[in-house]
Structures are given as structure tokens and as C-alpha cells.
Write a protein that holds these residues in place. Structure first.
Motif, PDB file in Angstrom:
ATOM      1  N   ARG A   5       0.836  -1.207   0.000  1.00 61.83           N
ATOM      2  CA  ARG A   5       0.000   0.000   0.000  1.00 61.83           C
ATOM      3  C   ARG A   5       0.874   1.262   0.000  1.00 61.83           C
ATOM      4  NH1 ARG A   5      -4.202  -0.697   4.219  1.00 61.83           N
ATOM      5  NH2 ARG A   5      -4.992  -2.151   2.684  1.00 61.83           N
ATOM      6  N   ALA A   6       1.915   1.267   0.796  1.00 61.03           N
ATOM      7  CA  ALA A   6       2.823   2.419   0.839  1.00 61.03           C
ATOM      8  C   ALA A   6       3.524   2.602  -0.514  1.00 61.03           C
ATOM      9  CB  ALA A   6       3.848   2.244   1.957  1.00 61.03           C
ATOM     10  N   GLY A   7       3.902   1.499  -1.143  1.00 63.20           N
ATOM     11  CA  GLY A   7       4.525   1.585  -2.460  1.00 63.20           C
ATOM     12  C   GLY A   7       3.578   2.138  -3.505  1.00 63.20           C
ATOM     13  N   LEU A   8       2.313   1.735  -3.442  1.00 64.89           N
ATOM     14  CA  LEU A   8       1.315   2.255  -4.381  1.00 64.89           C
ATOM     15  C   LEU A   8       1.064   3.745  -4.158  1.00 64.89           C
ATOM     16  CD1 LEU A   8      -1.250  -0.685  -4.449  1.00 64.89           C
ATOM     17  CD2 LEU A   8       0.282   0.026  -6.284  1.00 64.89           C
ATOM     18  N   VAL A   9       0.992   4.148  -2.896  1.00 62.67           N
ATOM     19  CA  VAL A   9       0.782   5.569  -2.592  1.00 62.67           C
ATOM     20  C   VAL A   9       1.970   6.393  -3.085  1.00 62.67           C
ATOM     21  CG1 VAL A   9       0.613   7.250  -0.711  1.00 62.67           C
ATOM     22  CG2 VAL A   9      -0.809   5.209  -0.687  1.00 62.67           C
ATOM     23  N   LEU A  10       3.181   5.925  -2.814  1.00 61.52           N
ATOM     24  CA  LEU A  10       4.368   6.662  -3.244  1.00 61.52           C
ATOM     25  C   LEU A  10       4.481   6.730  -4.766  1.00 61.52           C
ATOM     26  CD1 LEU A  10       7.011   5.489  -0.629  1.00 61.52           C
ATOM     27  CD2 LEU A  10       5.949   7.748  -0.846  1.00 61.52           C
ATOM     28  N   SER A  11       4.210   5.617  -5.432  1.00 67.71           N
ATOM     29  CA  SER A  11       4.286   5.643  -6.897  1.00 67.71           C
ATOM     30  C   SER A  11       3.191   6.531  -7.481  1.00 67.71           C
ATOM     31  CB  SER A  11       4.210   4.225  -7.476  1.00 67.71           C
ATOM     32  OG  SER A  11       2.958   3.648  -7.185  1.00 67.71           O
ATOM     33  N   GLY A  12       2.006   6.520  -6.903  1.00 69.55           N
ATOM     34  CA  GLY A  12       0.939   7.415  -7.360  1.00 69.55           C
ATOM     35  C   GLY A  12       1.299   8.870  -7.145  1.00 69.55           C
ATOM     36  N   ALA A  13       1.878   9.181  -5.987  1.00 64.10           N
ATOM     37  CA  ALA A  13       2.300  10.561  -5.710  1.00 64.10           C
ATOM     38  C   ALA A  13       3.399  10.989  -6.683  1.00 64.10           C
ATOM     39  CB  ALA A  13       2.773  10.685  -4.268  1.00 64.10           C
ATOM     40  N   ALA A  14       4.310  10.065  -6.996  1.00 64.64           N
ATOM     41  CA  ALA A  14       5.376  10.394  -7.941  1.00 64.64           C
ATOM     42  C   ALA A  14       4.795  10.670  -9.335  1.00 64.64           C
ATOM     43  CB  ALA A  14       6.389   9.254  -8.008  1.00 64.64           C
ATOM     44  N   LEU A  15       3.809   9.879  -9.759  1.00 64.18           N
ATOM     45  CA  LEU A  15       3.187  10.108 -11.066  1.00 64.18           C
ATOM     46  C   LEU A  15       2.409  11.418 -11.105  1.00 64.18           C
ATOM     47  CD1 LEU A  15       2.012   6.501 -11.935  1.00 64.18           C
ATOM     48  CD2 LEU A  15       3.829   7.812 -13.038  1.00 64.18           C
ATOM     49  N   VAL A  16       1.734  11.761 -10.014  1.00 61.91           N
ATOM     50  CA  VAL A  16       1.028  13.043  -9.952  1.00 61.91           C
ATOM     51  C   VAL A  16       2.035  14.190 -10.022  1.00 61.91           C
ATOM     52  CG1 VAL A  16      -0.322  14.562  -8.439  1.00 61.91           C
ATOM     53  CG2 VAL A  16      -1.015  12.188  -8.766  1.00 61.91           C
ATOM     54  N   GLY A  17       3.139  14.055  -9.315  1.00 63.69           N
ATOM     55  CA  GLY A  17       4.180  15.082  -9.371  1.00 63.69           C
ATOM     56  C   GLY A  17       4.759  15.230 -10.771  1.00 63.69           C
ATOM     57  N   TYR A  18       4.998  14.112 -11.439  1.00 63.75           N
ATOM     58  CA  TYR A  18       5.524  14.164 -12.808  1.00 63.75           C
ATOM     59  C   TYR A  18       4.516  14.816 -13.752  1.00 63.75           C
ATOM     60  CZ  TYR A  18       7.426  12.632 -17.272  1.00 63.75           C
ATOM     61  OH  TYR A  18       7.917  12.611 -18.553  1.00 63.75           O
ATOM     62  N   GLY A  19       3.240  14.501 -13.583  1.00 63.68           N
ATOM     63  CA  GLY A  19       2.208  15.140 -14.393  1.00 63.68           C
ATOM     64  C   GLY A  19       2.151  16.640 -14.149  1.00 63.68           C
ATOM     65  N   GLY A  20       2.280  17.051 -12.888  1.00 58.68           N
ATOM     66  CA  GLY A  20       2.324  18.481 -12.575  1.00 58.68           C
ATOM     67  C   GLY A  20       3.534  19.160 -13.185  1.00 58.68           C
ATOM     68  N   TRP A  21       4.669  18.468 -13.166  1.00 62.83           N
ATOM     69  CA  TRP A  21       5.896  19.001 -13.770  1.00 62.83           C
ATOM     70  C   TRP A  21       5.703  19.209 -15.280  1.00 62.83           C
ATOM     71  CZ3 TRP A  21      10.356  21.026 -12.223  1.00 62.83           C
ATOM     72  CH2 TRP A  21      11.395  21.118 -13.147  1.00 62.83           C
ATOM     73  N   LEU A  22       5.044  18.270 -15.939  1.00 62.53           N
ATOM     74  CA  LEU A  22       4.790  18.410 -17.373  1.00 62.53           C
ATOM     75  C   LEU A  22       3.753  19.495 -17.665  1.00 62.53           C
ATOM     76  CD1 LEU A  22       4.675  14.678 -18.519  1.00 62.53           C
ATOM     77  CD2 LEU A  22       6.537  16.316 -18.835  1.00 62.53           C
ATOM     78  N   LEU A  23       2.799  19.673 -16.760  1.00 62.60           N
ATOM     79  CA  LEU A  23       1.728  20.653 -16.966  1.00 62.60           C
ATOM     80  C   LEU A  23       2.194  22.077 -16.677  1.00 62.60           C
ATOM     81  CD1 LEU A  23      -1.286  21.142 -17.566  1.00 62.60           C
ATOM     82  CD2 LEU A  23      -1.734  20.779 -15.141  1.00 62.60           C
ATOM     83  N   TRP A  24       3.182  22.237 -15.812  1.00 60.53           N
ATOM     84  CA  TRP A  24       3.590  23.565 -15.355  1.00 60.53           C
ATOM     85  C   TRP A  24       3.859  24.559 -16.493  1.00 60.53           C
ATOM     86  CZ3 TRP A  24       3.045  25.952 -10.971  1.00 60.53           C
ATOM     87  CH2 TRP A  24       3.733  27.137 -10.765  1.00 60.53           C
ATOM     88  N   PRO A  25       4.621  24.201 -17.533  1.00 59.98           N
ATOM     89  CA  PRO A  25       4.865  25.192 -18.592  1.00 59.98           C
ATOM     90  C   PRO A  25       3.598  25.587 -19.360  1.00 59.98           C
ATOM     91  CG  PRO A  25       6.444  23.396 -18.748  1.00 59.98           C
ATOM     92  CD  PRO A  25       5.425  23.000 -17.740  1.00 59.98           C
ATOM     93  N   GLN A  26       2.622  24.706 -19.447  1.00 53.57           N
ATOM     94  CA  GLN A  26       1.394  25.005 -20.183  1.00 53.57           C
ATOM     95  C   GLN A  26       0.267  25.478 -19.266  1.00 53.57           C
ATOM     96  OE1 GLN A  26       2.952  21.915 -20.783  1.00 53.57           O
ATOM     97  NE2 GLN A  26       3.952  22.652 -22.630  1.00 53.57           N
ATOM     98  N   LEU A  27       0.565  25.726 -18.009  1.00 44.61           N
ATOM     99  CA  LEU A  27      -0.476  26.045 -17.043  1.00 44.61           C
ATOM    100  C   LEU A  27      -1.297  27.275 -17.405  1.00 44.61           C
ATOM    101  CD1 LEU A  27      -1.567  24.713 -14.583  1.00 44.61           C
ATOM    102  CD2 LEU A  27      -0.117  26.144 -13.177  1.00 44.61           C
ATOM    103  N   PRO A  28      -0.706  28.376 -17.885  1.00 46.05           N
ATOM    104  CA  PRO A  28      -1.563  29.525 -18.232  1.00 46.05           C
ATOM    105  C   PRO A  28      -2.620  29.179 -19.286  1.00 46.05           C
ATOM    106  CG  PRO A  28       0.715  30.216 -18.120  1.00 46.05           C
ATOM    107  CD  PRO A  28       0.707  28.717 -18.002  1.00 46.05           C
ATOM    108  N   ALA A  29      -2.252  28.417 -20.294  1.00 48.64           N
ATOM    109  CA  ALA A  29      -3.226  28.038 -21.325  1.00 48.64           C
ATOM    110  C   ALA A  29      -4.158  26.936 -20.823  1.00 48.64           C
ATOM    111  CB  ALA A  29      -2.506  27.565 -22.579  1.00 48.64           C
ATOM    112  N   ALA A  30      -3.686  26.098 -19.926  1.00 54.74           N
ATOM    113  CA  ALA A  30      -4.484  24.966 -19.450  1.00 54.74           C
ATOM    114  C   ALA A  30      -5.563  25.389 -18.463  1.00 54.74           C
ATOM    115  CB  ALA A  30      -3.577  23.917 -18.810  1.00 54.74           C
ATOM    116  N   TRP A  31      -5.397  26.525 -17.785  1.00 56.70           N
ATOM    117  CA  TRP A  31      -6.402  26.958 -16.816  1.00 56.70           C
ATOM    118  C   TRP A  31      -7.773  27.105 -17.457  1.00 56.70           C
ATOM    119  CZ3 TRP A  31      -6.465  26.153 -12.025  1.00 56.70           C
ATOM    120  CH2 TRP A  31      -5.325  26.205 -11.263  1.00 56.70           C
ATOM    121  N   THR A  32      -7.801  27.577 -18.677  1.00 59.63           N
ATOM    122  CA  THR A  32      -9.078  27.731 -19.359  1.00 59.63           C
ATOM    123  C   THR A  32      -9.796  26.391 -19.455  1.00 59.63           C
ATOM    124  OG1 THR A  32      -8.139  29.514 -20.659  1.00 59.63           O
ATOM    125  CG2 THR A  32     -10.159  28.514 -21.489  1.00 59.63           C
ATOM    126  N   TRP A  33      -9.071  25.356 -19.890  1.00 61.14           N
ATOM    127  CA  TRP A  33      -9.694  24.050 -20.061  1.00 61.14           C
ATOM    128  C   TRP A  33      -9.924  23.355 -18.728  1.00 61.14           C
ATOM    129  CZ3 TRP A  33     -12.103  23.102 -24.269  1.00 61.14           C
ATOM    130  CH2 TRP A  33     -11.711  23.740 -25.424  1.00 61.14           C
TER     131      TRP A  33
END
Length: 146
Positions: A5-33
């Protein structure tokens, strides 16, 4: 089990962080959507489907028929909501052959008509199967005695 369970939580948190890292440069345009989708749903689609459901509920006395119509309304609303970005801005990127060369309006109309045709056919076939049976009976109709 706690380690899994701890491994799943950590891997999920890491994937959410990676998704946020990828979204950060497009965030101004993405807020609309990111904001427009939930707002469009909560302000336009959900009330429209609710009002249509209430109106049809008063027009359709049979509860079984009302359930089919409610399901058709919900499916149609979701399909239209998913199709809105393609109808609103059909070519947001360079054209990808085979992907953006479709007529989305006609496709959406055909899909919604297919949903309602399926509901109509299922109700008619059910009515034909149950023709001649007394209301509430599950037994097949009996032949008249000669």
C-alpha cells in the motif's frame, strides 16, 4: 500489505508530481480548459439534463419507460460534453491525417441518433416480447382453448 500500500501511494504521488511538472509550462493556457470543463458541466449540462428529465418525467407516466429516457439523456449529455472541444475548436494543432479530417458534427449527430434508436428498438422489442401477457406477469401468454 502495508508495504504494498505504501509503495502504491508513493508511486501514485510520484506520477502526480511528474504530471504536474509536465503541466507547469502550459499552465496559463491549461487553466481555461481545467476550469471550463467543470463549469460547463455544472452550469449548463447538468441543469439542462435535470430540467429535461423532470419535464419528460411528467410527460412519460410509465416508470420503466422513464428510466430508459433518463439513461438516454445522460448518455447523450456525456457524449455531447466530450465532443464539445472538437466542435468548438476542430483543429487546435497541425492536421494529423486520419485524425482531424473527420466531420465531427455529423459524427456526433449520428452517435446521438444511434443511442436513441437503440433505446427505441429495445423498448419496442420488449413490448413485442411481452405482448399478450397480463401486467406484472412473467409467464408467457397462454394459447386460447379451442
Amino acid at each position: 500489505m502495508k508495504a504494498v500500500r505504501a509503495g502504491l501511494v508513493l508511486s501514485g504521488a510520484a506520477l502526480v508530481g511528474y504530471g504536474g511538472w509536465l503541466l507547469w509550462p502550459q499552465l496559463p493556457a491549461a487553466w481555461t480548459w481545467l476550469l471550463a470543463g467543470p463549469i460547463l458541466h455544472d452550469v449548463v449540462v447538468a441543469p439542462a439534463v435535470g430540467i429535461a428529465g423532470l419535464a419528460l418525467g411528467r410527460l412519460i407516466p410509465d416508470p420503466a419507460r422513464r428510466a430508459w429516457v433518463a439513461a438516454g439523456l445522460a448518455i447523450s449529455a456525456v457524449l455531447i460534453l466530450v465532443g464539445v472541444p472538437l466542435l468548438w475548436r476542430p483543429q487546435p494543432a497541425p492536421i494529423n491525417p486520419g485524425l482531424h479530417d473527420r466531420d465531427y458534427v455529423r459524427g456526433l449527430i449520428v452517435a446521438v441518433l444511434a443511442i436513441w434508436a437503440g433505446i427505441f428498438v429495445s423498448k419496442v422489442s420488449r413490448r413485442l416480447r411481452h405482448a399478450g401477457r397480463p401486467p406484472g406477469s412473467t409467464a408467457p401468454p397462454t394459447a386460447p382453448e379451442a
